[in-house]
Scaffold this active site. Structure first.
Site, short mmCIF file in Angstrom:
data_model
loop_
_atom_site.label_atom_id
_atom_site.label_comp_id
_atom_site.label_asym_id
_atom_site.label_seq_id
_atom_site.Cartn_x
_atom_site.Cartn_y
_atom_site.Cartn_z
N ALA A 1 0.77 -1.14 -0.26
CA ALA A 1 0.00 -0.03 -0.30
C ALA A 1 0.94 1.39 -0.14
O ALA A 1 0.08 2.46 0.29
CB ALA A 1 -0.91 -0.13 0.64
N ASN B 1 2.88 -3.87 7.36
CA ASN B 1 3.95 -4.79 6.53
C ASN B 1 4.37 -3.59 5.76
O ASN B 1 5.75 -4.53 4.99
CB ASN B 1 2.23 -6.26 5.29
CG ASN B 1 2.59 -6.95 6.55
OD1 ASN B 1 2.98 -7.84 6.68
ND2 ASN B 1 1.38 -7.21 6.55
N HIS C 1 0.13 6.37 3.89
CA HIS C 1 1.28 6.27 4.98
C HIS C 1 1.64 8.02 3.69
O HIS C 1 1.99 7.23 2.72
CB HIS C 1 1.56 4.47 3.42
CG HIS C 1 0.25 3.73 4.60
ND1 HIS C 1 0.89 3.36 5.77
CD2 HIS C 1 0.04 3.16 3.35
CE1 HIS C 1 0.44 2.44 6.43
NE2 HIS C 1 -0.35 1.72 4.32
N1 LIG Z 1 2.63 -6.33 2.00
C1 LIG Z 1 1.81 -5.70 1.89
O1 LIG Z 1 1.33 -4.44 1.77
C2 LIG Z 1 0.30 -5.86 3.17
C3 LIG Z 1 -0.78 -5.37 2.45
C4 LIG Z 1 -2.17 -5.87 3.12
C5 LIG Z 1 -1.54 -7.08 3.87
N2 LIG Z 1 -0.68 -7.76 3.62
C6 LIG Z 1 -0.83 -8.70 4.73
O2 LIG Z 1 -1.09 -10.60 3.29
C7 LIG Z 1 -1.51 -11.06 4.06
C8 LIG Z 1 -3.16 -11.85 4.19
O3 LIG Z 1 -3.90 -10.15 4.08
P1 LIG Z 1 -5.63 -10.89 3.62
O4 LIG Z 1 -6.36 -8.84 3.83
O5 LIG Z 1 -5.74 -11.67 2.30
O6 LIG Z 1 -5.90 -11.32 4.61
P2 LIG Z 1 -7.62 -12.51 5.13
O7 LIG Z 1 -6.87 -11.88 7.44
O8 LIG Z 1 -8.63 -11.46 4.13
O9 LIG Z 1 -6.30 -13.93 4.93
C9 LIG Z 1 -5.86 -14.36 4.84
C10 LIG Z 1 -5.93 -15.55 5.39
O10 LIG Z 1 -5.20 -16.74 5.36
C11 LIG Z 1 -5.65 -18.09 6.07
N3 LIG Z 1 -4.59 -18.44 7.17
C12 LIG Z 1 -3.65 -17.69 8.45
N4 LIG Z 1 -2.42 -18.25 8.39
C13 LIG Z 1 -2.56 -19.67 8.03
C14 LIG Z 1 -1.52 -20.81 7.73
N5 LIG Z 1 -0.54 -21.10 8.32
N6 LIG Z 1 -1.71 -22.12 6.27
C15 LIG Z 1 -2.66 -21.15 4.89
N7 LIG Z 1 -4.09 -20.04 5.28
C16 LIG Z 1 -3.60 -19.11 5.97
C17 LIG Z 1 -7.32 -17.15 7.47
O11 LIG Z 1 -7.57 -18.67 7.30
C18 LIG Z 1 -7.45 -16.93 5.86
O12 LIG Z 1 -8.56 -16.83 4.65
C19 LIG Z 1 -2.25 -10.87 6.10
O13 LIG Z 1 -1.08 -11.77 7.03
C20 LIG Z 1 -1.70 -9.72 5.64
O14 LIG Z 1 -0.83 -8.90 6.55
C21 LIG Z 1 0.73 -7.47 3.13
#
Ligand SMILES: NC(=O)c1ccc[n+]([C@@H]2O[C@H](COP(=O)([O-])OP(=O)(O)OC[C@H]3O[C@@H](n4cnc5c(N)ncnc54)[C@H](O)[C@@H]3O)[C@@H](O)[C@H]2O)c1
Length: 268
Positions: A121, A189, A219
């Site tokens: 983001a 992140n 941000h």
């Molecule tokens: N890099 C970035 O800028 C950025 C931005 C937003 C989110 N993120 C990260 O990306 C990830 C996903 O975000 P999201 O919004 O899709 O989250 P979300 O909560 O909508 O979905 C995460 C999914 O992963 C599943 N999960 C959790 N641990 C697991 C594992 N060990 N094995 C398999 N499945 C698992 C959960 O059940 C859920 O369905 C999060 O960790 C979030 O913090 C990163």
């Protein structure tokens, strides 16, 4: 045609999966998806027409690219498994790699595999990467979000901060990216990605503000170096499915996949 497996099928993973079977279907074969939420995984598999259920260990050998969109705790084990099998890996939960950077870069080099970290983001990583060829003096990230975005963050729980009583813009955290990632693993992140592209998580400064009434995630990235300076400000709409995730982060994941597939790669 590259074969893709997605781990984590929430907000980001499900959108990526849908793009794989629609706009990217000529270039990508989505082999399988894995989620610890069995019900969620089953529903999405049905929607995608994927009958077979995989574990991570079963899926990884069948694909060329593993995409992690699960959680900070899952990021390192997933990256490690993928790289040990000689596969490329895209990591969304970049904060989960910060303490394992050396091990991950070593594994990637040994197995001649790639690790992709989308911009998420924020804007400015392109300039930061160019700038880091020379000397960089300072990198900082200032994040503003609605107080409720920080609900259940370990830092808030440990400090017993009552987010409901915040009435005006309040500085919640001022410190290193390393500490910010520990305290706010689901919110920050981008500070991990910024650190890895720049001067590391011990030197990158992060400030986090809670702003009542704010509907965007804001941000600001500031970089100072021998090249001059960069300042970017991104005003993100939160995803409707997961208010902790910015809509731009979802688009960034899809854009990274498109970049992997592209013959022409624009930007540093
Ligand atoms: N890099 C970035 O800028 C950025 C931005 C937003 C989110 N993120 C990260 O990306 C990830 C996903 O975000 P999201 O919004 O899709 O989250 P979300 O909560 O909508 O979905 C995460 C999914 O992963 C599943 N999960 C959790 N641990 C697991 C594992 N060990 N094995 C398999 N499945 C698992 C959960 O059940 C859920 O369905 C999060 O960790 C979030 O913090 C990163």
């Amino acid at each position: 045609m590259i074969r893709v497996g997605i781990i984590g099928t929430g907000t980001i993973g499900s959108e990526l999966a849908l793009q794989c079977i629609t706009t990217l279907k000529e270039e990508v074969r989505l082999v399988g998806i894995v989620d610890t939420d069995v019900q969620r995984e089953r529903l999405l598999r049905k929607q995608l027409g994927l009958s077979r259920r995989y574990t991570l260990e079963q899926l990884v050998p069948q694909v060329d690219l593993v995409i992690e969109a699960a959680s900070a705790a899952a990021a390192y084990p997933i990256a490690k498994t993928a790289l040990q099998h000689g596969k490329d890996v895209m990591i969304m939960s970049a904060g989960g790699l910060v303490h394992h950077e050396a091990a991950i870069w070593k594994l990637a080099a040994e197995h001649r595999s790639c690790v992709y970290l989308p911009s998420g983001a924020i804007a400015g990583l392109d300039g930061l990467k160019s700038a880091s060829i020379g000397r960089i003096r300072k990198v900082s990230l200032t994040t503003r979000k609605n107080p409720l975005s920080f609900r259940n963050a370990p830092y808030i729980v440990q400090k017993r901060i009552d987010l409901n009583t915040i009435r005006e813009e309040t500085l919640l955290f001022d410190g290193t990216a390393e500490k910010a990632i520990q305290g706010f693993p689901q919110n920050i992140n981008v500070s991990a990605t910024l650190s890895m592209a720049g001067i590391g998580s011990k030197k990158t400064r992060v400030r986090i503000y809670a702003c009542p009434g704010l509907t965007h995630h804001v941000h600001e990235v500031a970089i100072d170096g021998d090249f001059g300076s960069i300042y970017t400000r991104t005003q993100n709409l939160p995803s409707k499915k997961n208010p902790k995730t910015s809509h731009l982060a979802i688009l960034s994941a899809v854009a990274t996949l498109k970049r992997i597939l592209a013959n022409i790669k624009i930007g540093t």
